[in-house]
Write an enzyme that holds these catalytic residues in place. Structure first.
Site, PDB file in Angstrom:
ATOM      1  N   LEU A  33       0.816  -1.219   0.000  1.00  0.00           N
ATOM      2  CA  LEU A  33       0.000   0.000   0.000  1.00  0.00           C
ATOM      3  C   LEU A  33       0.848   1.267   0.000  1.00  0.00           C
ATOM      4  CD1 LEU A  33      -2.734  -1.074   2.574  1.00  0.00           C
ATOM      5  CD2 LEU A  33      -2.773  -1.267   0.074  1.00  0.00           C
ATOM      6  N   HIS A  34       0.264   2.313  -0.592  1.00  0.00           N
ATOM      7  CA  HIS A  34       0.888   3.635  -0.611  1.00  0.00           C
ATOM      8  C   HIS A  34      -0.213   4.666  -0.389  1.00  0.00           C
ATOM      9  CE1 HIS A  34      -0.794   3.755  -4.626  1.00  0.00           C
ATOM     10  NE2 HIS A  34      -0.073   2.689  -4.980  1.00  0.00           N
ATOM     11  N   ALA A  35       0.180   5.936  -0.453  1.00  0.00           N
ATOM     12  CA  ALA A  35      -0.779   7.006  -0.135  1.00  0.00           C
ATOM     13  C   ALA A  35      -1.977   7.015  -1.093  1.00  0.00           C
ATOM     14  CB  ALA A  35      -0.072   8.355  -0.155  1.00  0.00           C
ATOM     15  N   HIS A  37      -3.626   4.320  -2.236  1.00  0.00           N
ATOM     16  CA  HIS A  37      -4.606   3.398  -1.644  1.00  0.00           C
ATOM     17  C   HIS A  37      -5.290   4.045  -0.427  1.00  0.00           C
ATOM     18  CE1 HIS A  37      -1.654   0.359  -3.405  1.00  0.00           C
ATOM     19  NE2 HIS A  37      -2.800  -0.027  -3.967  1.00  0.00           N
ATOM     20  N   LYS A 149      -6.495   6.143 -11.277  1.00  0.00           N
ATOM     21  CA  LYS A 149      -5.172   5.734 -11.762  1.00  0.00           C
ATOM     22  C   LYS A 149      -5.300   4.605 -12.793  1.00  0.00           C
ATOM     23  CE  LYS A 149      -0.716   4.419 -11.603  1.00  0.00           C
ATOM     24  NZ  LYS A 149      -0.849   3.064 -12.101  1.00  0.00           N
ATOM     25  N   SER A 185       2.330   4.027  -7.471  1.00  0.00           N
ATOM     26  CA  SER A 185       1.991   2.666  -7.870  1.00  0.00           C
ATOM     27  C   SER A 185       2.871   1.709  -7.092  1.00  0.00           C
ATOM     28  CB  SER A 185       2.240   2.490  -9.377  1.00  0.00           C
ATOM     29  OG  SER A 185       2.286   1.110  -9.702  1.00  0.00           O
ATOM     30  N   ARG A 187       4.091  -0.813  -8.228  1.00  0.00           N
ATOM     31  CA  ARG A 187       5.139  -1.264  -9.143  1.00  0.00           C
ATOM     32  C   ARG A 187       6.286  -0.256  -9.272  1.00  0.00           C
ATOM     33  NH1 ARG A 187       0.549  -3.846 -12.019  1.00  0.00           N
ATOM     34  NH2 ARG A 187       1.004  -6.085 -12.070  1.00  0.00           N
TER      35      ARG A 187
HETATM   36  P1  AMP Z   1      -3.886  -2.135  -6.750  1.00  0.00           P
HETATM   37  O1  AMP Z   1      -3.405  -2.473  -5.365  1.00  0.00           O
HETATM   38  O2  AMP Z   1      -2.808  -1.682  -7.653  1.00  0.00           O
HETATM   39  O3  AMP Z   1      -4.759  -3.218  -7.327  1.00  0.00           O
HETATM   40  O4  AMP Z   1      -4.831  -0.871  -6.582  1.00  0.00           O
HETATM   41  C1  AMP Z   1      -5.930  -0.908  -5.695  1.00  0.00           C
HETATM   42  C2  AMP Z   1      -6.765   0.324  -5.907  1.00  0.00           C
HETATM   43  O5  AMP Z   1      -5.982   1.487  -5.668  1.00  0.00           O
HETATM   44  C3  AMP Z   1      -7.255   0.449  -7.361  1.00  0.00           C
HETATM   45  O6  AMP Z   1      -8.587   0.932  -7.354  1.00  0.00           O
HETATM   46  C4  AMP Z   1      -6.298   1.454  -7.940  1.00  0.00           C
HETATM   47  O7  AMP Z   1      -6.835   2.178  -9.033  1.00  0.00           O
HETATM   48  C5  AMP Z   1      -6.060   2.358  -6.754  1.00  0.00           C
HETATM   49  N1  AMP Z   1      -4.818   3.120  -6.912  1.00  0.00           N
HETATM   50  C6  AMP Z   1      -3.606   2.654  -7.307  1.00  0.00           C
HETATM   51  N2  AMP Z   1      -2.714   3.654  -7.398  1.00  0.00           N
HETATM   52  C7  AMP Z   1      -3.378   4.799  -7.057  1.00  0.00           C
HETATM   53  C8  AMP Z   1      -3.009   6.182  -6.975  1.00  0.00           C
HETATM   54  N3  AMP Z   1      -1.777   6.596  -7.267  1.00  0.00           N
HETATM   55  N4  AMP Z   1      -3.957   7.071  -6.603  1.00  0.00           N
HETATM   56  C9  AMP Z   1      -5.228   6.672  -6.317  1.00  0.00           C
HETATM   57  N5  AMP Z   1      -5.627   5.383  -6.376  1.00  0.00           N
HETATM   58  C10 AMP Z   1      -4.723   4.454  -6.745  1.00  0.00           C
END
Ligand code: AMP
Length: 287
Positions: A33-35, A37, A149, A185, A187
């Protein structure tokens, strides 16, 4: 914050949370997780809901040769961050819980899933739609928050919810960025320092496109050209696509009007990067 791993536990905990008549807001994630999320958790909290977050690296949305095995996994750190952010319930299922032996059902979305990520990552959105449907079924949230995103994913989830009449409201959260513009991200952790610097070309290109639009440009072809010119200034960046699409259908448009998205994707080294610009312009969308 409680952490649960089994569906029965989850359902019992959700039932308890809901007892006081409060809404359940759900934020599905793959962890690390990051800001970005946490901003989605905050959106759910601000709506006065009890917040359920799932952390599950969903194998069915990764293609062969993709980064499933090396995708960052740090559940303890994630749990700490979610606790701090005011999450009420963390769902941390195993792969066998979500996909028990013998499972054989997949959801296939067309429409918004066509092209772009859908074309470059065959089966990716089937995996996304399947896990989202399973998670919605287990959590039964009133609403779920997804990030802009992943703009095509957001359009695909909206398509899924519409087409299957799922009783969930989809809420979108704006993209959180690093100070230099790079979209956050999980990644980004793969990037070397030089790649990390090169990665800023995506947000720079989108800013250049945004300037042209602010100056009155409405031809998609001109915006596409501007994006490509800007992206070409970074030799480390290998372009997959840069286009102008309708926000709802995620299909290309020729003129910018209504709700449009400008998605950009490519690779720096071995890392895939996605970014986009979301716009609301006067006029009818389409065509
Ligand atoms: P993930 O863990 O990459 O599957 O992302 C989980 C949720 O967080 C998804 O709805 C993404 O679109 C959202 N998300 C990922 N990166 C960001 C970001 N930089 N800003 C806002 N939401 C994000």
């Amino acid at each position: 914050m409680r952490t649960v791993r089994e569906p029965a536990e989850l359902q019992m905990a959700v039932r308890q949370l809901r007892r006081d008549g409060m809404e359940i807001g759900f934020v599905p994630t793959m962890g690390a997780l990051h800001a970005g999320h946490l901003s989605l958790v905050e959106i759910a909290r601000r709506r006065g809901a009890l917040v359920v977050v799932s952390v599950f690296v969903n194998p069915t949305q990764f293609g062969p040769g993709e980064d499933l095995d090396r995708y960052p996994r740090q559940p303890e750190r994630d749990a700490g961050m979610l606790h701090e952010a005011g999450c009420d319930l963390l769902f941390l299922p195993s792969v066998e819980t979500i996909y028990p032996p013998g499972n054989a059902t997949r959801i296939h979305v067309e429409g918004a899933a066509r092209g772009y990520e859908g074309k470059l990552r065959p089966g990716h959105f089937d995996g996304v739609a399947t896990v989202v449907t399973i998670l919605f079924q287990l959590v039964r949230p009133n609403f779920a928050v997804f990030g802009e995103k992943d703009a095509q994913q957001l359009a695909v989830v909206r398509q899924l919810v519409r087409d299957l009449h799922l009783p969930v409201e989809i809420v979108a959260g704006p993209t959180k960025r690093e100070p230099d513009g790079l979209a956050m991200s999980s990644r980004n952790a793969y990037l070397s320092p030089a790649e990390r610097e090169a990665a800023t070309v995506l947000s720079r290109a989108l800013a250049a496109a945004g300037d042209e639009i602010a100056a009155g440009e409405r031809r998609a072809a001109a915006i596409r050209r501007r994006l490509r010119d800007e992206l070409q200034t970074e030799p480390r960046f290998e372009l997959d696509y840069a286009d102008v699409v309708d926000a709802l259908t995620f299909q290309p448009v020729t003129r910018l009007a209504g709700r449009v998205v400008i998605p950009v994707a490519g690779r720096v080294g071995n890392t895939r990067l996605l970014d986009n610009l979301q716009l609301e312009l006067p006029g009818e969308s389409g065509g």
